[in-house]
Design a protein around this motif. Structure first.
Motif, short mmCIF file in Angstrom:
data_model
loop_
_atom_site.label_atom_id
_atom_site.label_comp_id
_atom_site.label_asym_id
_atom_site.label_seq_id
_atom_site.Cartn_x
_atom_site.Cartn_y
_atom_site.Cartn_z
N ASP A 29 0.87 -1.17 0.00
CA ASP A 29 0.00 0.00 0.00
C ASP A 29 0.91 1.22 0.00
O ASP A 29 1.84 1.32 0.81
N ILE A 30 0.64 2.16 -0.91
CA ILE A 30 1.52 3.30 -1.12
C ILE A 30 0.72 4.60 -1.04
O ILE A 30 -0.43 4.66 -1.49
N ALA A 31 1.35 5.64 -0.49
CA ALA A 31 0.77 6.98 -0.51
C ALA A 31 1.51 7.84 -1.51
O ALA A 31 2.74 7.77 -1.62
N VAL A 32 0.76 8.64 -2.25
CA VAL A 32 1.33 9.66 -3.13
C VAL A 32 0.86 11.00 -2.59
O VAL A 32 -0.34 11.24 -2.45
N ILE A 33 1.80 11.87 -2.29
CA ILE A 33 1.45 13.18 -1.74
C ILE A 33 1.59 14.23 -2.83
O ILE A 33 2.66 14.42 -3.40
N GLY A 34 0.47 14.89 -3.13
CA GLY A 34 0.44 15.88 -4.20
C GLY A 34 -0.84 15.73 -4.99
O GLY A 34 -1.58 14.75 -4.84
N GLY A 35 -1.10 16.69 -5.87
CA GLY A 35 -2.34 16.62 -6.63
C GLY A 35 -2.22 17.14 -8.05
O GLY A 35 -3.23 17.30 -8.75
N ASN B 96 13.27 0.52 10.80
CA ASN B 96 13.74 0.09 9.48
C ASN B 96 13.17 0.88 8.32
O ASN B 96 13.88 1.23 7.39
N ARG B 97 11.85 1.18 8.36
CA ARG B 97 11.25 1.79 7.19
C ARG B 97 9.92 2.46 7.53
O ARG B 97 9.42 2.37 8.65
N VAL B 98 9.35 3.10 6.51
CA VAL B 98 8.07 3.81 6.65
C VAL B 98 6.93 2.85 6.98
O VAL B 98 6.87 1.74 6.43
N THR B 99 6.06 3.29 7.87
CA THR B 99 4.85 2.51 8.17
C THR B 99 3.57 3.31 7.94
O THR B 99 2.48 2.74 7.93
N GLY B 100 3.70 4.64 7.77
CA GLY B 100 2.48 5.41 7.56
C GLY B 100 2.72 6.89 7.39
O GLY B 100 3.84 7.39 7.49
N VAL B 101 1.61 7.59 7.10
CA VAL B 101 1.61 9.05 6.96
C VAL B 101 0.63 9.62 7.96
O VAL B 101 -0.55 9.23 7.97
N LYS B 102 1.09 10.53 8.80
CA LYS B 102 0.20 11.24 9.71
C LYS B 102 -0.26 12.53 9.03
O LYS B 102 0.56 13.30 8.53
N LEU C 5 -2.51 7.22 7.94
CA LEU C 5 -2.74 6.32 6.81
C LEU C 5 -1.61 5.30 6.81
O LEU C 5 -0.44 5.66 6.68
N LYS C 6 -1.93 4.03 6.97
CA LYS C 6 -0.90 2.99 7.02
C LYS C 6 -0.46 2.63 5.61
O LYS C 6 -1.26 2.19 4.80
N VAL C 7 0.81 2.84 5.34
CA VAL C 7 1.39 2.53 4.02
C VAL C 7 2.83 2.04 4.21
O VAL C 7 3.46 2.31 5.23
#
Length: 309
Positions: free
Chosen positions: A145-151, A210-216, A228-230
């Protein structure tokens, strides 16, 4: 005393090193200048799997191989943060924070930098789940699961690319509608793998050791903070050309990118530019190398023409 060269290359990323290779190979006296280690952004890339000739290679390793190939033809390499370039007839003077150099030909290879969000966790997890290039890194997030930030256009185009491999792609946007062109928006909303979080102000990129788990993020309408868990975060809030020292030369467009023709020539004779410092769609090692070969050879031809005159 000012040091004299035939060609000065400002920037020692893949394009700059290729330009140095071609110019030095033509028996020119060449200087590569950079404010940091040769290799540019390759030094911050853990693995590269889309450069021809290598199924996968570490970024710093590829940088070293390119540098050693160029050094075979004995260009000089110096550290320095370029402050200005001035033109006096056919001669150009490049002034750094340390030294000044002159040459008839200058190649600008300073690249661009991704705009940063400036939130906690962005720098900490860079290369460990935070990326600014889907084409470079999508394969490392297959099934995540991936987040993309921007529009904008870049965010949505890269979201499409990521959706080919990801389990899901969630676009996190600070507004209530996308800024991307209508055709892209229509395609995005029709893609079953793409989801959208609106009015979301990203506050932090979170992770474990170790690595990314989410975006607050904060819901701008309710003020509520959510996570958001990613497994990966791709940031597309714009890019900035590294062209401040060249603003007075009249070679930049309205957005600060260097304008060139297909021969990498600017409007100032003897000044060339290549790679990510130019306005372009795809910013990759491979096309920077292509630009570098054209610019290096172009500098040689320019000097030959000067000598004939």
């Amino acid at each position: 005393m000012t040091k004299e060269y035939d060609v000065i290359i400002i920037g020692a990323g893949p394009g700059g090193m290729t330009a140095a290779l071609y110019a030095a190979r033509a028996n020119l006296k060449v200087l590569m200048l950079d404010r940091g280690p040769y290799g540019g952004q390759m030094n911050n890339t853990d693995a590269i799997d889309n450069y021809p000739g290598f199924s996968e290679i570490k970024g710093p390793e590829l940088a070293e191989k390119m540098y050693q190939t160029a050094k075979k033809f004995e260009p000089d390499f110096e550290y320095g943060d370029v402050q200005s370039v001035t033109v006096d007839g056919n001669l150009k003077t490049v002034t750094t924070d340390i030294e000044s150099y002159t040459a008839p030909a200058v190649i600008i290879a300073t690249g661009s930098d991704h705009k940063k969000l400036g939130v906690p966790g962005e720098e900490e997890y860079s290369g460990r789940g935070v990326s600014y290039c889907a084409v470079c890194d999508a394969a490392f997030f297959k099934g995540d699961d991936i987040a993309v930030i921007g529009g904008g256009d870049s965010a949505i185009e890269e979201g499409f690319y990521l959706a080919q491999l990801a389990k899901s792609v969630t676009v996190v946007h600070r507004r209530d509608q996308l800024r991307a062109q209508p055709t892209l928006q229509k395609m995005a909303f029709a893609n079953d793998k793409m989801n959208f979080v609106w009015n979301a102000q990203t506050e932090e990129i979170v992770g474990d050791e170790n690595r990314v788990t989410g975006v607050k993020y904060k819901d701008k309408e309710t003020g509520e903070e959510k996570i958001l868990k990613v497994g990966g975060v791709f940031i597309y809030v714009g890019t900035v050309p590294q062209t401040k020292p060249f603003e007075h030369l009249g070679i930049l467009d309205d957005h600060g990118w260097v304008k060139t023709n297909e021969a990498m020539e600017t409007s100032v004779p003897g000044i060339f530019a290549l790679g990510d410092v130019r306005a372009k769609e795809l910013r990759q090692i491979s096309n920077a190398v292509g630009d570098g070969s054209i610019a290096g050879q172009g500098a040689y031809k320019y000097l030959q023409e000067l000598r004939v005159k």
